[in-house]
Design a protein around this motif. Structure first.
Motif, short mmCIF file in Angstrom:
data_model
loop_
_atom_site.label_atom_id
_atom_site.label_comp_id
_atom_site.label_asym_id
_atom_site.label_seq_id
_atom_site.Cartn_x
_atom_site.Cartn_y
_atom_site.Cartn_z
N GLY A 113 -16.68 78.93 -10.96
CA GLY A 113 -15.40 79.63 -10.83
C GLY A 113 -15.38 81.13 -11.03
N ALA A 114 -16.50 81.75 -11.41
CA ALA A 114 -16.48 83.21 -11.60
C ALA A 114 -16.33 83.89 -10.24
CB ALA A 114 -17.75 83.68 -12.29
N ASP A 115 -15.39 84.84 -10.16
CA ASP A 115 -15.20 85.59 -8.90
C ASP A 115 -16.22 86.71 -8.80
OD1 ASP A 115 -12.04 84.96 -9.97
OD2 ASP A 115 -12.63 84.31 -7.95
N THR A 116 -16.55 87.28 -9.97
CA THR A 116 -17.51 88.38 -10.01
C THR A 116 -18.47 88.10 -11.15
OG1 THR A 116 -15.75 89.92 -9.37
CG2 THR A 116 -17.74 90.89 -10.29
N VAL A 117 -19.76 88.28 -10.90
CA VAL A 117 -20.74 88.14 -11.98
C VAL A 117 -21.43 89.50 -12.15
CG1 VAL A 117 -22.81 86.99 -12.79
CG2 VAL A 117 -21.13 85.71 -11.47
N VAL A 118 -21.56 89.95 -13.39
CA VAL A 118 -22.26 91.21 -13.63
C VAL A 118 -23.51 90.97 -14.46
CG1 VAL A 118 -20.20 92.64 -13.43
CG2 VAL A 118 -20.85 91.75 -15.66
N PHE A 119 -24.51 91.82 -14.24
CA PHE A 119 -25.81 91.69 -14.91
C PHE A 119 -26.13 93.03 -15.58
CE2 PHE A 119 -26.92 87.75 -12.68
CZ PHE A 119 -26.15 87.84 -11.53
N PRO A 120 -25.55 93.30 -16.76
CA PRO A 120 -25.71 94.64 -17.35
C PRO A 120 -27.17 95.02 -17.59
CG PRO A 120 -24.01 93.40 -18.51
CD PRO A 120 -24.66 92.45 -17.55
N GLU A 121 -27.95 94.14 -18.21
CA GLU A 121 -29.32 94.51 -18.57
C GLU A 121 -30.22 94.54 -17.33
OE1 GLU A 121 -27.52 92.00 -21.89
OE2 GLU A 121 -27.77 91.83 -19.71
N LYS A 122 -29.99 93.62 -16.40
CA LYS A 122 -30.80 93.57 -15.18
C LYS A 122 -30.55 94.83 -14.34
CE LYS A 122 -31.64 90.36 -11.33
NZ LYS A 122 -30.61 90.60 -10.28
N ASP A 123 -29.29 95.18 -14.14
CA ASP A 123 -28.92 96.39 -13.39
C ASP A 123 -29.54 97.64 -13.98
OD1 ASP A 123 -25.55 96.28 -12.03
OD2 ASP A 123 -27.28 94.97 -11.72
N MET A 124 -29.35 97.81 -15.29
CA MET A 124 -29.88 99.02 -15.93
C MET A 124 -31.40 99.00 -15.91
SD MET A 124 -28.99 101.91 -17.33
CE MET A 124 -27.40 101.92 -18.21
N GLY A 125 -32.00 97.82 -16.11
CA GLY A 125 -33.46 97.71 -16.07
C GLY A 125 -34.00 98.17 -14.72
N GLN A 126 -33.32 97.77 -13.65
CA GLN A 126 -33.76 98.16 -12.30
C GLN A 126 -33.55 99.65 -12.07
OE1 GLN A 126 -31.66 95.45 -9.73
NE2 GLN A 126 -33.16 93.82 -10.03
N ARG A 127 -32.44 100.19 -12.56
CA ARG A 127 -32.18 101.63 -12.35
C ARG A 127 -33.24 102.46 -13.06
NH1 ARG A 127 -25.93 102.62 -13.79
NH2 ARG A 127 -26.48 104.83 -13.64
N ILE A 128 -33.52 102.09 -14.31
CA ILE A 128 -34.53 102.81 -15.07
C ILE A 128 -35.90 102.62 -14.43
CG2 ILE A 128 -35.72 102.91 -17.30
CD1 ILE A 128 -32.98 104.23 -17.30
N GLY A 129 -36.22 101.40 -14.03
CA GLY A 129 -37.50 101.13 -13.38
C GLY A 129 -37.69 102.00 -12.15
N LYS A 130 -36.63 102.13 -11.34
CA LYS A 130 -36.73 102.93 -10.13
C LYS A 130 -36.86 104.42 -10.44
CE LYS A 130 -34.78 99.57 -7.04
NZ LYS A 130 -33.64 98.83 -6.53
N ALA A 131 -36.11 104.87 -11.43
CA ALA A 131 -36.21 106.29 -11.80
C ALA A 131 -37.60 106.61 -12.33
CB ALA A 131 -35.15 106.62 -12.84
N LEU A 132 -38.17 105.71 -13.13
CA LEU A 132 -39.52 105.95 -13.68
C LEU A 132 -40.56 105.92 -12.58
CD1 LEU A 132 -39.47 103.78 -16.93
CD2 LEU A 132 -39.50 106.27 -16.78
N SER A 133 -40.34 105.06 -11.60
CA SER A 133 -41.33 104.83 -10.55
C SER A 133 -41.56 106.09 -9.71
CB SER A 133 -40.84 103.67 -9.68
OG SER A 133 -41.51 103.65 -8.49
N SER A 134 -40.53 106.92 -9.58
CA SER A 134 -40.66 108.10 -8.73
C SER A 134 -40.67 109.34 -9.61
CB SER A 134 -39.46 108.15 -7.79
OG SER A 134 -39.08 109.48 -7.55
N SER A 135 -41.44 110.34 -9.22
CA SER A 135 -41.46 111.54 -10.07
C SER A 135 -40.24 112.41 -9.82
CB SER A 135 -42.75 112.33 -9.82
OG SER A 135 -42.98 112.40 -8.45
N THR A 136 -39.51 112.15 -8.73
CA THR A 136 -38.33 112.98 -8.47
C THR A 136 -37.01 112.23 -8.66
OG1 THR A 136 -38.59 112.46 -6.13
CG2 THR A 136 -39.45 114.59 -6.86
N LEU A 137 -37.03 110.92 -8.51
CA LEU A 137 -35.77 110.16 -8.58
C LEU A 137 -35.26 110.11 -10.02
CD1 LEU A 137 -33.88 108.38 -6.83
CD2 LEU A 137 -35.14 106.41 -7.68
N ILE A 138 -33.98 110.42 -10.18
CA ILE A 138 -33.39 110.39 -11.52
C ILE A 138 -32.49 109.17 -11.69
CG2 ILE A 138 -31.79 111.62 -13.06
CD1 ILE A 138 -32.84 114.22 -11.78
N ASP A 139 -31.73 108.86 -10.65
CA ASP A 139 -30.89 107.68 -10.72
C ASP A 139 -30.64 107.15 -9.33
OD1 ASP A 139 -27.77 106.85 -12.51
OD2 ASP A 139 -29.47 105.63 -11.85
#
Ligand SMILES: Nc1ncnc2c1ncn2[C@@H]1O[C@H](COP(=O)(O)OP(=O)(O)OP(=O)(O)O)[C@@H](O)[C@H]1O
Ligand SMILES: Nc1ncnc2c1ncn2[C@@H]1O[C@H](COP(=O)(O)OP(=O)(O)OP(=O)(O)O)[C@@H](O)[C@H]1O
Lengths: 219, 219
Positions: A113-139
């Motif tokens: 029944g959830a209309d929207t599901v959010v993944f706080p730690e997964k989302d932030m983990g991916q954002r940080i992972g992507k920013a770390l992965s590139s020497s220029t990407l910040i977010d």
């Protein structure tokens, strides 16, 4: 002024409750942990100790009257999170937002029944992972599967040139939304004759394929 | 190809590790919980069971050689999170990102050496709270204290008009970055003679003061 029911006052739940309270809405926060209720009783206008998997107790809350119900019970009590979602759906919740830790938990929550599901730690983990992965990407923020907004350090090839000379929009359909200089001042929209300088930070939007072609992202 | 040390393989940590692994980097994931190590040993190229508050063990890892160290130990073990951060800082970590639950924990982590502190649940809780608070706001991302990118349902006053007629940029310094139609197709940059239609979703950037004046946000 609307009213909201927040079930589970962990870090995610309490911040939803605080934000809504600050915006002037009416919030009922519930949790079955007495210490948690004590901790937040002065901050949130209504808090109540209750077990959200108890169908009779939920009946007393007037679930359909809330603008939305937020289920923020974590993975530690995953069955409670699923059962509480199922119950509030049955009782006519208008809109249900549920927090999940894993994709699997998210799928189950949607099914019950959830209309929207959010993944706080997964989302932030991916954002940080992507920013770390590139020497220029910040977010990096996904607007959709194909389009992203990215924040990155000004690439070498843009230094000393302006938007007219670079012609990014025509060549790559990439739009620079804002430029932040080294003192943190943000210029939006950017002026087309501004010459990019070292330490500039750009926020731009584009299709992922084009952003990859430009080596702005590598994933 | 870079190498990263991820300390603590909770939801946040494992997603940083996965994202970096996918992008082709070398990842060492450590946790002192045997079950966690077993669970992820096939997914992350290097996992090791160890106590990140043990200074001698940390010496064996070659901390300064990692591009960055991510401390993703949660509030449940807050002293471990603080001590691990202090230790890797002492051992010469180039860049430390630490996850925190509360502002207070974040301040302590910065004091003991974290270069960046992230708050996954707090951030998402605020984004959801803001989206719920407004009947048109869908998402909200702070670029700075003064400037935000927001996603919202097309406001009433824009229906049937185009960007030239509305003149938002001149009047309010608000720039529409993209328009998503009801089928989910994203047009970026938006064409200036497109007439806004019901069910359009806009992504735009502007100063918070201006966004408030337009009633796009109410906080
Ligand atoms: N049946 C229940 N009824 C009401 N509250 C519950 C129930 N089960 C668990 N909770 C509450 O949900 C809250 C959040 O759960 P938990 O702490 O496991 O989540 P979490 O993932 O760590 O949350 P966060 O990451 O948002 O801090 C807890 O305060 C807990 O007391
Ligand atoms: N001293 C330590 N050395 C190594 N790992 C540790 C240490 N202390 C705790 N951990 C690990 O850190 C991980 C994350 O901690 P915890 O589960 O408390 O965080 P969390 O806030 O729930 O994480 P998330 O929200 O990211 O899921 C756990 O897997 C735990 O085993």
């Amino acid at each position: 002024k609307k009213s909201f029911l927040i079930i589970g006052l962990g870090r995610f739940g309490i911040n939803v409750a605080r934000t809504l309270t600050k915006a002037g809405h009416s919030v009922l926060g519930v949790d079955n942990d007495e210490d948690i209720i004590q901790k937040f009783s002065f901050e949130i206008d209504n808090v109540m100790k209750l077990d959200a998997t108890d169908s009779d107790v939920l009946d007393t809350l007037g679930v359909p009257e809330f603008e939305a119900v937020v289920i923020s019970i974590g993975e530690k009590y995953i069955q409670n999170s699923i059962l509480a979602t199922l119950l509030v759906k049955e009782k006519g919740a208008k809109h249900i937002i549920a927090k999940a830790g894993t994709k699997v938990q998210g799928k189950v929550l949607e099914k019950v029944g959830a209309d929207t599901v959010v993944f706080p730690e997964k989302d932030m983990g991916q954002r940080i992972g992507k920013a770390l992965s590139s020497s220029t990407l910040i977010d990096y923020i996904e607007l959709s599967k194909e389009v992203s907004i990215i924040e990155l350090k000004v690439p070498q090839f843009m230094l000393g040139k302006n938007l007219i000379e670079l012609n990014l929009r025509k060549k790559y359909a990439v739009t620079i939304i804002s430029i932040k200089d080294k003192d943190g001042n943000i210029k939006t929209p950017p002026s087309v004759d501004y010459k990019f300088t070292e330490f500039d930070v750009l926020t731009l939007i584009g299709e992922n394929e084009q952003l990859k072609k430009l080596h702005f992202i590598d994933f």
